[in-house]
Design an enzyme around this catalytic site. Sequence first.
Site, short mmCIF file in Angstrom:
data_model
loop_
_atom_site.label_atom_id
_atom_site.label_comp_id
_atom_site.label_asym_id
_atom_site.label_seq_id
_atom_site.Cartn_x
_atom_site.Cartn_y
_atom_site.Cartn_z
N CYS A 117 2.44 -16.01 -60.66
CA CYS A 117 2.33 -14.63 -61.15
C CYS A 117 2.50 -14.68 -62.66
O CYS A 117 3.42 -15.37 -63.15
CB CYS A 117 3.41 -13.76 -60.51
SG CYS A 117 3.59 -12.13 -61.28
N CYS A 157 -4.14 -12.05 -63.91
CA CYS A 157 -3.27 -11.57 -62.84
C CYS A 157 -3.69 -12.28 -61.56
O CYS A 157 -4.85 -12.16 -61.13
CB CYS A 157 -3.45 -10.06 -62.70
SG CYS A 157 -2.56 -9.34 -61.31
N TYR A 216 1.10 -4.51 -58.95
CA TYR A 216 -0.01 -4.66 -58.00
C TYR A 216 0.46 -5.38 -56.73
O TYR A 216 -0.21 -5.34 -55.72
CB TYR A 216 -1.13 -5.51 -58.62
CG TYR A 216 -2.02 -4.85 -59.64
CD1 TYR A 216 -1.98 -3.48 -59.92
CD2 TYR A 216 -2.96 -5.63 -60.33
CE1 TYR A 216 -2.83 -2.91 -60.86
CE2 TYR A 216 -3.82 -5.07 -61.27
CZ TYR A 216 -3.76 -3.71 -61.54
OH TYR A 216 -4.61 -3.17 -62.46
N1 DGL Z 1 1.09 -10.40 -62.99
C1 DGL Z 1 0.60 -10.25 -61.70
C2 DGL Z 1 0.20 -11.55 -61.04
O1 DGL Z 1 -0.11 -12.50 -61.72
C3 DGL Z 1 1.04 -9.19 -60.76
C4 DGL Z 1 2.42 -8.67 -60.78
C5 DGL Z 1 2.46 -7.36 -60.04
O2 DGL Z 1 1.89 -6.41 -60.57
O3 DGL Z 1 2.99 -7.30 -58.92
O4 DGL Z 1 0.15 -11.64 -59.85
#
Ligand code: DGL
Length: 268
Positions: free
Chosen positions: A185, A75, A44
């Site tokens: 993240c 996320c 994402y």
């Molecule tokens: N795990 C995600 C977050 O906490 C996003 C990682 C990604 O999909 O770029 O931001």
Amino acid sequence: MDDNSHPIGVFDSGVGGLSVFQRIRADLPRETLLYVADSGHAPYGNKSAEFVTRRAFAITEFLLDQGAKAVVVACNTATAAAIAHLRVHFSFPIIGIEPALKPAVAETRSGVVGILATGNTVRSDKFAALLDQHGHRARVMAQPCPGLADCVERGELSGSHPRVLLERYLEPLLAAGADTLVLGCTHYPFLIPLIQRLAGPKVVILDPSPAVARQLRRRLEAAHLLADGRAVGGERYFTSGAHEPTARLMARLLGRPVTLEILPERFR
Ligand code: DGL
């Protein structure tokens, strides 16, 4: 089934949110948990806020369809893009995650805090608001980490690729004297051994998952929705991506076998 025995939905762009899921499982053992890895659309971190918001809505609709009593957006990127919209649209408790800046500025002795996060999180209005609120108490350096979540999605938790990326991302933070690193993240906790090795034993690494699990418990308690049975809650896992590699990776990250289901077509 009464409302208390309904499941809690947890989702992320991929497998990263399992770092939060594990903590919820440990802290709230009686809850039934559903996990959605949106691996068909990961990462994402480089997608538009509109796209991430559309995915957050589709997955939340799916979790609602499954009878979820609460949803955890495991996320940071999706929380920054979508949580305000989700909360307007859905009436059940929705818990998000954001970089643990408040504890970091309290913890730092050098006065320099490094934040590792996706580009989208670092550029978001929500992150700007967080900096406004807590950032003045220390020098806060936000480091976007393109490619790092992808390493975790491929199961590369050590080895040259994540090491080279991390060396590059950590260098300016450590050179400035950062003694506290915030993992902004949910994929990055799976890289803690490597991050700690590169940053050195004195650097404190903060993962916000325990705070998310505490907040989830508070919200369920307040809404009288905590599971009241005696039995250990069940688990189901879903993905919008490829079945075999995702199932293998999830089992490796969780350290136990995982039965993975494919997200129904209309939510993919
Ligand atoms: N795990 C995600 C977050 O906490 C996003 C990682 C990604 O999909 O770029 O931001």
